[in-house]
Design a protein around this motif. Structure first.
Motif, short mmCIF file in Angstrom:
data_model
loop_
_atom_site.label_atom_id
_atom_site.label_comp_id
_atom_site.label_asym_id
_atom_site.label_seq_id
_atom_site.Cartn_x
_atom_site.Cartn_y
_atom_site.Cartn_z
N LYS A 66 0.88 -1.17 0.00
CA LYS A 66 0.00 0.00 0.00
C LYS A 66 0.92 1.22 0.00
O LYS A 66 1.57 1.51 1.00
N PHE A 67 0.97 1.92 -1.13
CA PHE A 67 1.95 2.99 -1.34
C PHE A 67 1.30 4.36 -1.23
O PHE A 67 0.21 4.59 -1.74
N SER A 68 2.01 5.28 -0.54
CA SER A 68 1.51 6.65 -0.41
C SER A 68 2.65 7.63 -0.67
O SER A 68 3.76 7.45 -0.18
N ASP A 69 2.36 8.66 -1.46
CA ASP A 69 3.33 9.70 -1.79
C ASP A 69 3.01 10.93 -0.94
O ASP A 69 1.94 11.53 -1.07
N ALA A 70 3.95 11.34 -0.07
CA ALA A 70 3.72 12.46 0.85
C ALA A 70 3.90 13.82 0.18
O ALA A 70 3.60 14.84 0.79
N GLN A 71 4.41 13.84 -1.04
CA GLN A 71 4.63 15.08 -1.78
C GLN A 71 5.45 16.10 -0.98
O GLN A 71 5.21 17.30 -1.02
N GLY A 72 6.41 15.56 -0.23
CA GLY A 72 7.33 16.42 0.51
C GLY A 72 6.77 17.06 1.76
O GLY A 72 7.40 17.95 2.35
N LYS A 73 5.60 16.61 2.22
CA LYS A 73 4.96 17.24 3.38
C LYS A 73 4.82 16.24 4.53
O LYS A 73 4.24 15.17 4.37
N GLN A 74 5.31 16.63 5.71
CA GLN A 74 5.24 15.74 6.86
C GLN A 74 3.80 15.43 7.25
O GLN A 74 3.48 14.29 7.63
N GLU A 75 2.92 16.43 7.14
CA GLU A 75 1.53 16.18 7.54
C GLU A 75 0.88 15.10 6.68
O GLU A 75 0.05 14.32 7.16
N ASN A 76 1.26 15.04 5.40
CA ASN A 76 0.72 13.98 4.52
C ASN A 76 1.24 12.62 4.95
O ASN A 76 0.52 11.61 4.89
N GLN A 77 2.49 12.58 5.39
CA GLN A 77 3.08 11.31 5.80
C GLN A 77 2.44 10.81 7.10
O GLN A 77 2.17 9.61 7.24
N ILE A 78 2.18 11.71 8.01
CA ILE A 78 1.53 11.33 9.27
C ILE A 78 0.12 10.79 8.99
O ILE A 78 -0.30 9.79 9.57
N LYS A 79 -0.60 11.44 8.08
CA LYS A 79 -1.94 10.96 7.70
C LYS A 79 -1.87 9.56 7.09
O LYS A 79 -2.70 8.70 7.38
N ALA A 80 -0.85 9.34 6.26
CA ALA A 80 -0.69 8.03 5.62
C ALA A 80 -0.42 6.95 6.65
O ALA A 80 -0.99 5.86 6.58
N ILE A 81 0.45 7.24 7.61
CA ILE A 81 0.77 6.25 8.64
C ILE A 81 -0.47 5.93 9.46
O ILE A 81 -0.73 4.75 9.78
N ARG A 82 -1.25 6.94 9.79
CA ARG A 82 -2.49 6.70 10.55
C ARG A 82 -3.47 5.88 9.73
O ARG A 82 -4.20 5.04 10.27
N SER A 83 -3.50 6.12 8.42
CA SER A 83 -4.37 5.31 7.56
C SER A 83 -3.91 3.86 7.53
O SER A 83 -4.74 2.94 7.58
N PHE A 84 -2.60 3.63 7.50
CA PHE A 84 -2.08 2.27 7.53
C PHE A 84 -2.46 1.57 8.84
O PHE A 84 -2.78 0.38 8.84
N ILE A 85 -2.42 2.33 9.94
CA ILE A 85 -2.79 1.76 11.24
C ILE A 85 -4.26 1.35 11.22
O ILE A 85 -4.63 0.26 11.67
N THR A 86 -5.11 2.23 10.69
CA THR A 86 -6.55 1.95 10.60
C THR A 86 -6.82 0.72 9.74
O THR A 86 -7.70 -0.09 10.05
N GLN A 87 -6.04 0.57 8.66
CA GLN A 87 -6.21 -0.56 7.75
C GLN A 87 -5.61 -1.86 8.31
O GLN A 87 -5.79 -2.91 7.71
N ARG A 88 -4.92 -1.76 9.42
CA ARG A 88 -4.30 -2.91 10.08
C ARG A 88 -3.32 -3.63 9.14
O ARG A 88 -3.35 -4.86 8.98
#
Length: 322
Positions: A66-88
């Motif tokens: 499951k790949f996510s591109d943060a586009q150079g922004k930390q807030e996008n990366q934090i959202k992606a990690i939380r999404s990965f946690i939700t998806q287990r």
């Protein structure tokens, strides 16, 4: 009696199926492994090669990525990690945009019992329990290698050597460490003077724009040290536009050794490149499988890298993978 035996057999199959489902601890199914990966972005040729290596290696390893591109922004990366946690997902891996500010979200992953792997870039948290391992280069050593070449190149010369430095993204581990390693080596000799240092944000466009500014303010630049090839390549455009010859009028040192950088080195427009390999995919997949299985892994995994002169670049280019 035969009917009773058939019912019992079917019941056993249902029970076995239920047990198999209970054993699936993440986003995958059965024995599959699901890896959530958050990439910094696509700011350079190095990053593009890194992404390709990870995607291809996951496919070859049979890992659901499951790949996510943060586009150079930390807030996008934090959202992606939380999404990965939700998806287990089974394992989370990411290349941090910056070094600081990860404790809260990584604590959430730890509480969810999802192991984390850092790739390419480190974080500055003192709590090492927030991640299982970090795979990547020694950026300080890369900076030192750049400085060592410079010292050797100007050995025996007493005249001042004016250096311009193109830094990477502010707060990013490679920018901080490559600057520190370089500075540590050249500080012993007063003739080396960094007269201009500014971020080009690891991009070719940024390198060109900042170098244009450098050249207007400092027409006496002897050496350019760029934290990656892309900024160095952008700077070459600015140097040529100013009527100077890159590699001769201004010596250039860069880091990465992507194909375009290696070609510029082979052509004599860059003088020295310190390699930083983006091909981390196979090692990452191996580590993901091990941490998912509960195996012990080293907390620090280094990638093997080298350096290149012009002759070495000419020899290596035909077989270069990135």
């Amino acid at each position: 009696m035969r009917k009773l035996m058939t019912v019992a057999a079917l019941g056993g199959l249902v029970a076995a199926s239920a047990l198999a489902g209970c054993g699936d601890g993440g986003g995958g199914s059965g024995d599959s492994l699901t890896l959530g990966f958050s990439q910094v972005g696509a700011e350079s040729g190095w990053r593009t090669a890194n992404t390709k290596s990870i995607q291809e290696s996951a496919k070859q390893a049979g890992i659901d990525l499951k790949f996510s591109d943060a586009q150079g922004k930390q807030e996008n990366q934090i959202k992606a990690i939380r999404s990965f946690i939700t998806q287990r997902v089974d394992v989370i891996a990411f290349s941090p945009v910056v070094e600081s500010g990860w404790e809260t979200v990584l604590k959430e992953a730890k509480d969810a019992d999802i192991p984390v792997i850092l790739t390419d870039r480190a974080i500055d948290s003192p709590d090492k329990s927030l991640y299982k391992t970090f795979i990547g280069s020694d950026f300080v050593l890369e900076g030192k290698k750049a400085g060592e070449w410079l010292v050797k190149e100007y050995e025996g010369q007493d005249d001042p050597v004016n250096i311009a430095e193109l830094q990477g993204t502010p707060g990013a581990a490679p920018a901080n460490d490559r600057k520190a390693g370089f500075a540590d080596v050249i500080k012993a000799e007063p003739k080396f003077k960094v007269i201009a240092s500014q971020t080009g944000d690891f991009t070719r466009t940024g390198g060109k724009q900042v170098m244009e500014t450098f050249l207007k303010a400092h027409p006496d630049i002897d050496v350019l040290y760029a934290h990656n090839d892309d900024m160095g390549l952008g700077a070459i455009e600015a140097i040529e536009a100013a009527g100077k010859k890159p590699g001769t009028d201004i010596k250039i040192i860069t880091v990465d050794a992507v194909h375009d950088g290696m070609q510029a080195l082979a052509d004599g427009k860059i003088n020295y490149i310190v390699e930083c390999s983006p091909l981390l995919g196979p090692q990452l997949m191996d580590l993901a499988k091990k941490v998912n299985a509960g195996e012990e892994v080293p907390q620090r995994v280094l990638t093997e890298e080298t350096t290149f002169t012009q002759d070495q670049a000419q020899e290596a280019l035909p077989d270069r993978k990135y």
